[in-house]
Write an enzyme that holds these catalytic residues in place. Sequence first.
Site, PDB file in Angstrom:
ATOM      1  N   PHE A 115       0.837  -1.194   0.000  1.00 14.94           N
ATOM      2  CA  PHE A 115       0.000   0.000   0.000  1.00 14.94           C
ATOM      3  C   PHE A 115       0.876   1.250   0.000  1.00 14.94           C
ATOM      4  O   PHE A 115       1.821   1.350   0.780  1.00 14.94           O
ATOM      5  CB  PHE A 115      -0.920  -0.011   1.240  1.00 14.94           C
ATOM      6  CG  PHE A 115      -1.743   1.246   1.354  1.00 14.94           C
ATOM      7  CD1 PHE A 115      -2.708   1.545   0.399  1.00 14.94           C
ATOM      8  CD2 PHE A 115      -1.531   2.128   2.395  1.00 14.94           C
ATOM      9  CE1 PHE A 115      -3.453   2.713   0.490  1.00 14.94           C
ATOM     10  CE2 PHE A 115      -2.277   3.296   2.496  1.00 14.94           C
ATOM     11  CZ  PHE A 115      -3.238   3.593   1.540  1.00 14.94           C
ATOM     12  N   LYS A 165      10.034   2.767   6.403  1.00 16.26           N
ATOM     13  CA  LYS A 165       9.504   3.025   7.740  1.00 16.26           C
ATOM     14  C   LYS A 165      10.260   2.267   8.822  1.00 16.26           C
ATOM     15  O   LYS A 165      10.470   2.794   9.916  1.00 16.26           O
ATOM     16  CB  LYS A 165       8.016   2.658   7.771  1.00 16.26           C
ATOM     17  CG  LYS A 165       7.307   3.235   8.985  1.00 16.26           C
ATOM     18  CD  LYS A 165       5.798   3.091   8.870  1.00 16.26           C
ATOM     19  CE  LYS A 165       5.111   3.712  10.077  1.00 16.26           C
ATOM     20  NZ  LYS A 165       3.644   3.521  10.010  1.00 16.26           N
TER      21      LYS A 165
END
Lengths: 587, 183
Positions: A115, A165
Site C-alpha cells: 500500500f 519506515k
Amino acid sequence: MANVEMTGSEIVIKALQDQGVEVVFGYPGGAVLPIYDEIFKQNKLRHVLVRQEGGAVHAAEGYARSTGKVGCVLVTSGPGATNAVTGLLDAMLDSVPLVCLCGQVPTHLIGNDAFQEADTTGITRPCTKHNYLVKSVEDLPRIMHEAFYVASAGRPGPVVIDLPKDVLMDLGKYMPPTKVKHKSYNPTIKGDTAAIKEAVALMAKAKKPIIYAGGGVVNSGSGASQLLKQFTQLTGFPITLTLMGLGAYPGSDKQFLGMLGMHGTYEANMAMHDCDVMVCIGARFDDRITGRLDAFSPNSKKIHIDIDPSSINKSVAVDIPIIGDVAHVMEDMIKIWRTSQSKINQKALKSWWKQIEDWRAKDCLAYLKDDKIIKPQLVIQRLYELTKDRKDVFITTEVGQHQMWAAQHFKFEKPKHWMTSGGLGTMGYGLPAALGVQMAHPDALVIDIAGEASILMNIQEMATISQYKLPVKVLILNNQYMGMVRQWQELLHGSRYSESYMEALPDFVKLAESFGGVGLRATKPEELDDVLMQMIETDNSVICEVAVAPEENCFPMIPSGAAHNEMIFGAEVDTENAIGEDGMVLV
Amino acid sequence: MATTSIYGENPLSEDVHTHTISVLVDNEPGVLARVIGLFSGRGYNIESLTVAETRHRQGLSRITIVTSGTAMIIEQIKAQLGRLVPIHSVSDLTIEGPCVERELALVKVDGVGDKRVEALRIADIFRARPVDATTESFVFEIVGDTEKLDAFVELMKPLGLVDLSRTGVVAIARGPEGMSGQD
C-alpha cells in the site's frame, strides 16, 4: 553523545538541525509518521503544512532561492513522492538546492506492490541530482549529511532520500556532519588560470563585446553579483541577463540591455547576434536563449564560465571554456585584468555602444496605450513604480505571458529577489514559491505575479498561506485565456483557440475572502494604482485580480526557428506569416 | 515535416566515431540504472556495456561502455557521466592512447559428419576452445576483439550455429599506468 542510540527518525531530525535547517515544507502520511512524531516532540525545526506535496517542493524552492540555503521537503511514500516529482524536476532544471525526504514502505515490503508503495528512487532518478534509498539505519547519518553536501556543492540541485519506515524506527548511532572530502563528487571551484588569462586577452581585444550572464551568478552567492558588477563597470561592456539571471546585475543600470532570448529586448538580442566576443557567465545556451542554433551569434569568439562541465559545448561550441564557480573565476579575472593592465579599444567600444543605443531607441517593449482597458504591461510597470523604493520586494511568477511581461518590465536590482520557473516552465509554481519566500522573509513584500490559468494549478496553497498568516500578495493578470497558448495559436495555428479559453473562472475576490484573505479587483485603467496600493499596504494575504486586455500579445519575440536578428514586434506582426512551416514543429 | 534536430543543424550529420569508455563507480544499488538511464534519457547509443566489481575492498566496479557519436556528443557523454555522484572517474580509452580490447563469446554449433569436422577445424584456426560437447553439438569459447568474434560467428553460421552469447567489450589501457581514481 555519539554512543547514545537513537531511532532513525530522531537521527533524521538531529541531522536536519545540525545542517541548519529551520523550516521543512511537508505533508504527513503513513510511512513518515515516525518523523512527524519527532517533529511534534521538538521546537527547533518548524514544519509548514502545505495542501499538496507539489506545493511543498515549490515552497522549498522559493525558500532556497530567496535565501541561498538548501530547501527541505518531507513527504510520504507513494502518492506523496509522485506528487513531488514535478517540483523536483523544476529544481533540477533551475539548479535549486533541495533535500526531499520521502517515506517508503518497510524494507521487507519493498517490491511487493505494498500500500502506497512507489519505486521512488527509480521514478526520481532522472529528475534529481542524486537520490538515496536508505536500507539500514547505520547508513542514515552519513546519507543525511551527504545529501546536503550534494544538493549544494557544484551546480546545485534536488536530492531525494527514500526512507523505509522500519529504518525510521530502528535504533542506530548518530554521527554529526564532518568535513571529510567526498570520495567521488568534488566539483572544480577554481578556474584554470591559463584559460582566464586567455579570456582576458581576448576581451581586451574585443571591438563589440557583450556579457551574457545567468542563474549561475545568482547561485554563486551575493559576492558573485558584486564581482560581476565590478567587472562590467571596469570593462564598460554591455551586459544582458537570462530569465534566471535577472537581479544578478542592477536592472536600472545603463550598461544593462535587458533580458535576452525569445522575449528578450531587441538591443540585447541584436548585440548577441552582432558581437565579436561573448562572455557567457553562469548560463547554459538554452534553446530559449539561442533561437536557431546555426544562426546564433555567428561571428563571435565565445568564453564560457560554468561550474558544470556538461554545460560546456552542449549546444554551442565555445572557444575558451572556464570550469569553475562564478565568484572564484570573476575574482581571478578582475585580478588578472588589473595586473595585466588590459586596455580596451575605447574607440571601438564607443561605436559599439552607439550602435546599441540605436537599437535601444527602437523602444522594443513599447505597447499601444489604451484608456478604456488595462494593458497587462502597464500593470507590471505600475507595480514596479509603486514598489521600487521599498526595501525588500520579492517577486515570484507562474508561467506564461504574465511571466514574460514581469521579466521585461520589472527591474530587479539585487539577486535572489526574483523566483520563476525557467527551465521546466511549471504553471502553479508561483503561489507556493511565494509562500516559501515569505516564510524566509516574514516582513518582506512578496508578490506572486500570476495568470488566471496558472494560479488555479496550486490554488489550494491559499489555505497554507492562511494557516501561517503569511501576507503573500497574488496579482492576477486576468485575460481569460491561457495567454501564451493563445498567442502561439494566433501566430501558428490560424487563431484557432483550441481549449485555451478559461471558462467558469471563480470569483477571485470571494475566493480570497473564503481563504481568510482580502480580495481586490481592478477593471479600468484609472482604478489600477489605487488597487495596487491597497494590495501593497494590506497586512494580510491578498488576491488582486486585474482584468487586462484579453488578446494582448507578448512582444518582442524571436519566433521559433528564427535567429536573434529576426525578431517580431507588437505593431508590425503579420500573424498569418509570423512563423514558417519549419518553426511550427518547434516548441 | 522536419525530423532533424529542432534548433538548426543536426549535430549527428557530422562524423560519427565509436569510442570505448571506462567508468569507475561505487558498487552500489542503482548505479548501473543511473548510467543506462543517462544514455537512454539523452538519446546516446550503447553498443555494448560490461560491468563487474574490480576492487572489492574499495567497493568499486568498472563499467566499460562502447558508444558512438560525434565529437561533441562523445564529449557530452563523458561530462554527463562525470557529474553522476557515485562515479569516481571516466576514461576515454579510444583517445587516451593505445588500449587492449577483448570480448568473450560462447558459440553453440550443432551438426554431424563433415560440418562437425569443419567447425572443429575453423575453431582451431581461431583458437576457440570447445568447452562442451555432445555427439551432435559443440560449445566453443572464443576470446578476441569484436572483429575476430564477428568473423568466427559468420563462419559458424553455415556450419550449424544455434546459439550465441557474448560478453561485450572489456578494455584496458596499454602501458604501466593504472586508471585514475583507483587509489
